[in-house]
Enzyme design. Sequence first.
Site, mmCIF file in Angstrom:
data_model
loop_
_atom_site.group_PDB
_atom_site.id
_atom_site.type_symbol
_atom_site.label_atom_id
_atom_site.label_comp_id
_atom_site.label_asym_id
_atom_site.label_seq_id
_atom_site.Cartn_x
_atom_site.Cartn_y
_atom_site.Cartn_z
ATOM 1 N N ASP A 12 -2.696 -3.020 3.546
ATOM 2 C CA ASP A 12 -2.982 -3.026 4.984
ATOM 3 C C ASP A 12 -4.177 -3.924 5.279
ATOM 4 O O ASP A 12 -5.152 -3.964 4.521
ATOM 5 C CB ASP A 12 -3.280 -1.606 5.487
ATOM 6 N N GLU A 44 0.811 -1.217 0.000
ATOM 7 C CA GLU A 44 0.000 0.000 0.000
ATOM 8 C C GLU A 44 0.840 1.262 0.000
ATOM 9 O O GLU A 44 0.372 2.316 -0.410
ATOM 10 C CB GLU A 44 -0.933 -0.002 1.220
ATOM 11 N N TYR A 53 1.257 -2.740 13.367
ATOM 12 C CA TYR A 53 0.298 -1.913 12.643
ATOM 13 C C TYR A 53 -0.520 -1.080 13.635
ATOM 14 O O TYR A 53 -1.132 -1.626 14.552
ATOM 15 C CB TYR A 53 -0.629 -2.808 11.823
ATOM 16 N N ASP A 68 -6.992 -4.168 6.804
ATOM 17 C CA ASP A 68 -8.266 -3.670 7.311
ATOM 18 C C ASP A 68 -9.197 -3.538 6.108
ATOM 19 O O ASP A 68 -8.828 -3.868 4.980
ATOM 20 C CB ASP A 68 -8.096 -2.339 8.049
#
Length: 842
Positions: free
Chosen positions: A121, A12, A339, A123
């Site tokens: 990431d 990312e 993270y 999420d």
Amino acid sequence: MPPNARVLNVAEKPSVAKEISRVLSNGTARVREGATAWNKVWEFEHVVRGRPVTMVFTSVTGHLSNFEFAEERHRRWASVDPRELLVDARVVKRVPEDKRKTAENVKREARGCDTVILWLDCDREGENIAFEVLEACRQAKPGITALRARFSALGRGDADRALANLVQPNEYEAKAVDMRMELDLRLGAAFTRFNTLALQRAGVGLPVDDKGKSIVSYGPCQFPTLGFIVQRKWDIDAHVSEDFWSIKCSHAREGTNTKFEWSRGRLFDRGFASALHNMCARANVATVIDVDGQESRRWPPHPLNTIEMQKRLNRTLRISPEQIMKIAEDLYNDGFISYPRTETDKFPADFNYDGTLRDLHPHPQFGFYVDQLINGGRFRQPPGGGKDDKAHPPIYPTKLASEAQYQQMRAKNQHAPKVYEFVVRHFLATCSHPAIAMKTHVDIVVAGETFRATGVMIRERNYLDIYGPGPPEGPRLAPAYDNWGNSTLPLYTPGEQFVPALSLHEGQTRPPDYLSEVDLLSLMESHMIGTDATQAQHIEKVVGERGYARKVGDNRLTPTQLGEALVLAYDRMGVADMWLPTKRAKMEADVDAVAKNRLDPNAGLRAHLQTMLDAYDRVAADGLTLTTTVGAFMNGQDNAANGVGHRPMPPGNDINGNGADAFGDLIGVIRDTCPSCQGESTLRSAPGVRNSKSFIASCAVPHCMSRIAMPSCTRDIKIEQEGCGRCQGRLLTFKFSTLYLPVGYQHMQRWSGCIFCDAEFQNLLRACQAEDHPPARESPARRPNPPPVADGYGRGGRGRGGRGGAAGRRRSRAERDEGVGGQQGNCFKCGEAGHWSMNCPN
């Protein structure tokens, strides 16, 4: 995947691609330029799923695509009715001009690869970006295979585990983000254009941004965030100061001046308080009726999640949540912490505590404490809290920073070393035992009035040695994130008498403070406004970019004239739920349902767009209210004279939410075996009065004689980890309303103990059963407005009068003594004086 194949890897951020390439290749990765200056490409040989491959590693920079209106006319402000943007305008997801080279870089590398591993990431936002990357890859190579790497830190072990456990991308989480993004685009565009055009056409003087434009923006998350700030200001404006009186009692002995707290707390009746004080002064003797001591524990914090990190660092370092997250992101990208965007506050069962602690052992400041945890027998596995987002563990340090790396941190941001050290100290504290103290209280009686003094003697500091100011013998640590000080009492014995120092103290109730950023984060979290990844950004937009609020005093937030005027206008137009948290919370709940494949995203879109369409029609039909309300604020006119007074919200729209839990909601188990029925004893909540709950300790067997109905003055109960040494029941921590506690029990406002065998609790139960409680008082903020007056007090929601015009003034002493106007300074939620609903401690 075939042997010797080329495998594309996409991260990312460029820094993540660089770091993972470094750790997987042991520093041997070859680098070349990509299609952009910032998206470089690394290549190295590796083994994936047992086959040797060439890894090609590059990156994007956040989202690759954005939602926008498909037709040009819908992108021009003056060409269409904003209402069309909610229903008729077609929306598409496209790669914007500034991301086309990044997309071309992904396509170019995908053409020579059969598989793409998505290192976005972990999420929902990252899952959505993963599908944007996959779309670009399949435009260049339609048959490319997609795999998802899930990781929470950038160390070698984390990268190896991610490659060993590759999964399929989650399309439902990606669709949930698409639904939210489309809703935010449509709602933001429609209401922003309506606000701006209506106010500009009415000639309202609006602030100009740094681009020379006057945009009055509406954001589905930013407006409820602003609403919290405005609501607190209205609570302050509506506050009516009340005089109160209390008896102060002290006694000097052995060089210590011991202060005894009056069990009644304070009284709002001057004559009654004075009579009690005179009675005590005439008696002039205090008798010790009880001396008791018990062990008390202060527990370490739960493992660290995003919101808690922002709260604690903002409170201590005085930097904004947005800055905290930027620093934490840099520390994560450099491999120092895990993270930083996570809701989880409990480590997984297989977490490597020993390895993490040993990595931190050489730390020059904190190594002494790590040694005590590893070699001194002081390690305790953190039990954790009750939150788990199923994506990332809590935030923890992933490697030790050297002195040179500390210098690099400081070069990036002066606060970066403190943020890193906070993560280290918090992790060490969670691995520690609780602090233990002996808590002593002395109860005395003077002419029938009871007083209590409380002392604390720390026996074991434990986690406070690393999380507080350090051990007494050193080293000293700063800043301290927690502390517990000694407050010793002289020796008193039951039955002894002494002459106390007594005085009648007069004070006044005070309004609550403006919200701090910590308060605001807590409200956003509890009402589901934004996510842990976006809440700091919403605050920054409201305070900085939008100019709807500003910081004052000790890091407090107050609305600007424009911010307050917008909330007031929407409230007067009958669409208060546009700034209250309820509508956005429902939207977030449906987004969550889409992510879990429990709701079709198209159905969710239709439902929320219809709700917003209804709200838009109401706003458009009453645009004059918007322009006159904002105009009165911005043009400096008198609001009351112009008819712009604040209309109180109905009780059901209280920003703290309303409605109790369903009857019999389970809170938890408080005793494994009931001695009466041999069943399990549980704590349950049921609907109560005054927007509160009632609580019951019951068993699986109906009508068990050990069933306990908690006192009606109970506001909250927390089940503690430790158990009672006599009956094996779990200890409970109560919050009682002092307004409804029986006389003589005010010292129990915050009480911890066993409900089954503690004599003090049993006495309280009996006292509550024998006493009728007075009704809750009505808050002035929820009463109808009186007619506007011309005496200078009322400003319809802005000045001293708050919402109530002249009713907002402070009552005279004669009015208070004669009982005119009633008690007005009380919380709507619990009826107590001295605070308002948004910061109710009960």
